[in-house]
Motif scaffolding. Structure first.
Motif, PDB file in Angstrom:
ATOM      1  N   SER A  42       0.844  -1.187   0.000  1.00  0.00           N
ATOM      2  CA  SER A  42       0.000   0.000   0.000  1.00  0.00           C
ATOM      3  C   SER A  42       0.878   1.236   0.000  1.00  0.00           C
ATOM      4  N   SER A  43       0.255   2.408  -0.197  1.00  0.00           N
ATOM      5  CA  SER A  43       1.017   3.648  -0.227  1.00  0.00           C
ATOM      6  C   SER A  43       1.657   3.938   1.116  1.00  0.00           C
ATOM      7  N   GLU A  44       1.022   3.470   2.213  1.00  0.00           N
ATOM      8  CA  GLU A  44       1.589   3.710   3.533  1.00  0.00           C
ATOM      9  C   GLU A  44       2.902   2.961   3.741  1.00  0.00           C
ATOM     10  N   GLU A  45       3.075   1.865   3.018  1.00  0.00           N
ATOM     11  CA  GLU A  45       4.276   1.050   3.189  1.00  0.00           C
ATOM     12  C   GLU A  45       5.384   1.428   2.216  1.00  0.00           C
ATOM     13  N   LEU A  46       5.112   2.382   1.336  1.00  0.00           N
ATOM     14  CA  LEU A  46       6.094   2.794   0.350  1.00  0.00           C
ATOM     15  C   LEU A  46       6.652   4.163   0.700  1.00  0.00           C
ATOM     16  N   GLY A  47       7.895   4.376   0.373  1.00  0.00           N
ATOM     17  CA  GLY A  47       8.506   5.673   0.611  1.00  0.00           C
ATOM     18  C   GLY A  47       9.103   6.232  -0.660  1.00  0.00           C
ATOM     19  N   GLY A  48       9.523   7.488  -0.590  1.00  0.00           N
ATOM     20  CA  GLY A  48      10.216   8.093  -1.716  1.00  0.00           C
ATOM     21  C   GLY A  48       9.348   8.361  -2.924  1.00  0.00           C
ATOM     22  N   GLY A  49       8.022   8.475  -2.735  1.00  0.00           N
ATOM     23  CA  GLY A  49       7.149   8.787  -3.858  1.00  0.00           C
ATOM     24  C   GLY A  49       6.921   7.632  -4.808  1.00  0.00           C
ATOM     25  N   ALA A  50       7.175   6.402  -4.365  1.00  0.00           N
ATOM     26  CA  ALA A  50       6.969   5.244  -5.229  1.00  0.00           C
ATOM     27  C   ALA A  50       5.482   5.051  -5.510  1.00  0.00           C
ATOM     28  N   VAL A  51       5.179   4.390  -6.607  1.00  0.00           N
ATOM     29  CA  VAL A  51       3.787   4.137  -6.980  1.00  0.00           C
ATOM     30  C   VAL A  51       3.230   3.012  -6.120  1.00  0.00           C
ATOM     31  N   PRO A  52       2.119   3.233  -5.398  1.00  0.00           N
ATOM     32  CA  PRO A  52       1.545   2.142  -4.594  1.00  0.00           C
ATOM     33  C   PRO A  52       0.974   1.060  -5.487  1.00  0.00           C
ATOM     34  N   SER A  53       1.059  -0.174  -5.051  1.00  0.00           N
ATOM     35  CA  SER A  53       0.535  -1.285  -5.847  1.00  0.00           C
ATOM     36  C   SER A  53      -0.701  -1.909  -5.213  1.00  0.00           C
ATOM     37  N   TYR A  54      -1.185  -1.311  -4.103  1.00  0.00           N
ATOM     38  CA  TYR A  54      -2.420  -1.781  -3.478  1.00  0.00           C
ATOM     39  C   TYR A  54      -3.193  -0.575  -2.969  1.00  0.00           C
ATOM     40  N   LEU A  55      -4.498  -0.554  -3.239  1.00  0.00           N
ATOM     41  CA  LEU A  55      -5.344   0.539  -2.758  1.00  0.00           C
ATOM     42  C   LEU A  55      -6.681  -0.028  -2.290  1.00  0.00           C
ATOM     43  N   TYR A  56      -7.063   0.360  -1.067  1.00  0.00           N
ATOM     44  CA  TYR A  56      -8.368   0.004  -0.512  1.00  0.00           C
ATOM     45  C   TYR A  56      -9.176   1.290  -0.361  1.00  0.00           C
ATOM     46  N   THR A  57     -10.336   1.382  -1.021  1.00  0.00           N
ATOM     47  CA  THR A  57     -11.090   2.636  -1.014  1.00  0.00           C
ATOM     48  C   THR A  57     -12.351   2.605  -0.165  1.00  0.00           C
ATOM     49  N   ASN A  58     -12.644   1.473   0.486  1.00  0.00           N
ATOM     50  CA  ASN A  58     -13.762   1.400   1.435  1.00  0.00           C
ATOM     51  C   ASN A  58     -15.098   1.769   0.803  1.00  0.00           C
ATOM     52  N   ASP A  59     -15.631   0.857   0.021  1.00  0.00           N
ATOM     53  CA  ASP A  59     -16.986   0.962  -0.519  1.00  0.00           C
ATOM     54  C   ASP A  59     -17.097   1.907  -1.705  1.00  0.00           C
ATOM     55  N   SER A  60     -16.757   1.406  -2.877  1.00  0.00           N
ATOM     56  CA  SER A  60     -16.910   2.176  -4.114  1.00  0.00           C
ATOM     57  C   SER A  60     -18.391   2.261  -4.490  1.00  0.00           C
ATOM     58  N   GLY A  61     -18.713   3.196  -5.380  1.00  0.00           N
ATOM     59  CA  GLY A  61     -20.097   3.407  -5.781  1.00  0.00           C
ATOM     60  C   GLY A  61     -20.682   2.229  -6.538  1.00  0.00           C
ATOM     61  N   GLN A  62     -21.981   1.976  -6.322  1.00  0.00           N
ATOM     62  CA  GLN A  62     -22.634   0.853  -6.983  1.00  0.00           C
ATOM     63  C   GLN A  62     -24.114   1.089  -7.257  1.00  0.00           C
ATOM     64  N   LEU A  63     -24.555   2.361  -7.151  1.00  0.00           N
ATOM     65  CA  LEU A  63     -25.952   2.695  -7.389  1.00  0.00           C
ATOM     66  C   LEU A  63     -26.045   3.985  -8.202  1.00  0.00           C
TER      67      LEU A  63
END
Length: 376
Positions: free
Chosen positions: A182-203
């Motif tokens: 995730s972005s929290e585990e990366l430093g130096g401006g690296a591109v995160p390879s995991y993202l959790y967005t907590n309930d994306s739109g579906q309606l």
């Protein structure tokens, strides 16, 4: 599924869904595999090679066990010819080729439901979305546990980033089953390879709520950043049906997939025993149709820029890569905020709120979204 793709055409929101005519009681989202029998009389060193070229200098080489009687190939790309060779003690003893058919690339990973490549769909200008860029499907942890073998199968497809659209109430959320960072585990401006967005739109009503617009912006920017980094993205919710279906519909609409393709891709989820009909997204598409633009694609662009708040340069890059760009010959419009560029800031509705120009050669955006070099 092949019959459904060939026989069904939706021309308007008023058309009734026909997916129930083609779906049975059994799960039918797993594609056919290719099974090749190993020739008899092999020596001690047995290998199988396959690839898109007949030469042995590229492609994949598999070491065959002495107990094996056949080779099983999964998840080949539709519309291609694969060449294969059986080798015994370094000598080719049999060769041939496999022609793959179809448009939709379903993914064979039995412990995970409803996986397919976003590639293959035709746009209104006759282009085809590239395979092996974005995949969509169900969860791999939580209520449905993926096998280690199937997770490795996904990684073999080039998937190197995971976009988790689930809500907080799902078990084991905010954890990458594929062990990406995730972005929290990366430093130096690296591109995160995991993202959790907590309930994306579906309606349909989510299209006018800030919370979901903000999440769609996060998700789109995550996808673009990973495409820039050369990573294929796997986006999923629990069943790969609703949250995943809505995001997929938005991305495909932005690429120029016509109405028929948008609703058919949504309905294909029904083959995984999670019945979904076009009426579920027709309200959302009807809303998109009220926005500014002469074509459906232009209306989707209006939604992304004015309401979701994404950069036009990111949209240009996304379309470039997904419809045939190689990601190396990068369009000038995909570069953002370099030291020679005009620096722009945007609010959630895509309105420019600040501009700071620097002397020298600058890259500036015109009203039509194109980029130009300007000497000041």
């Amino acid at each position: 599924m092949q019959q459904y793709m060939e026989e069904v055409t939706y021309s308007s929101i008023d058309d009734a869904s026909r997916i129930s005519e083609y779906v049975g009681n059994d799960r039918a989202d797993l594609p056919n595999t290719v099974v090749l029998r190993i020739p008899v009389g092999f020596g001690k060193r047995r290998f199988f090679h396959y690839g898109l070229k007949p030469e042995l200098t590229s492609g994949t080489l598999i070491n065959l066990a002495n107990s094996q009687s056949n080779v099983v190939l999964r998840n080949l790309v539709p519309g291609l010819s694969y060449y294969y060779h059986f080798l015994s003690d370094g000598v080719v003893v049999k060769s041939g080729f496999i022609n793959t058919i179809g448009q939709v690339r379903m993914i064979h990973a039995p412990s995970i439901s409803n996986i397919r490549d976003m590639g293959g769909w035709l746009t209104t200008d006759g282009r085809r979305i590239q395979y092996e860029k974005i995949y969509r499907g169900g969860e791999m942890n939580g209520g449905h546990i993926a096998s280690a073998a199937d997770i490795q199968e996904l990684k073999k497809l080039g998937i190197a980033a995971e976009l988790d659209l689930r809500a907080w109430y799902n078990e084991d959320n905010n954890i990458s089953a594929m062990e990406f960072l995730s972005s929290e585990e990366l430093g130096g401006g690296a591109v995160p390879s995991y993202l959790y967005t907590n309930d994306s739109g579906q309606l349909p009503e989510h299209f006018t709520k800030y919370m979901y617009l903000w999440r769609w912006r996060e998700e789109f920017e995550f996808i673009v950043e990973n495409l820039r980094a050369g990573r294929a993205v796997y986006q999923h919710c629990v069943s790969g049906a609703d949250r995943t279906g809505y995001l997929s519909m938005l991305l495909e609409g932005l690429l120029g997939v016509p109405y028929d393709g948008l609703v058919k891709d949504y309905e294909l989820t029904s083959f995984s025993k999670s019945m979904r009909k076009k009426e579920t997204i027709d309200g959302a598409i009807a809303y998109i149709m009220t926005l500014e633009g002469n074509t459906l694609q232009e209306k989707f662009k209006t939604f992304f820029t004015r309401y979701v708040g994404v950069r036009t340069s990111d949209i240009n890059y996304f379309i470039y890569v997904m419809l045939g760009g190689n990601g190396v010959e990068e369009n000038i419009s995909s570069r953002r905020n370099s030291h020679t560029s005009q620096i722009d800031s945007y609010d959630i509705f895509g309105r420019k709120i600040h501009s700071a120009k620097r002397k020298g050669i600058t890259v500036e955006m015109s009203s039509d979204g194109t980029m130009h070099k300007v000497l000041r």
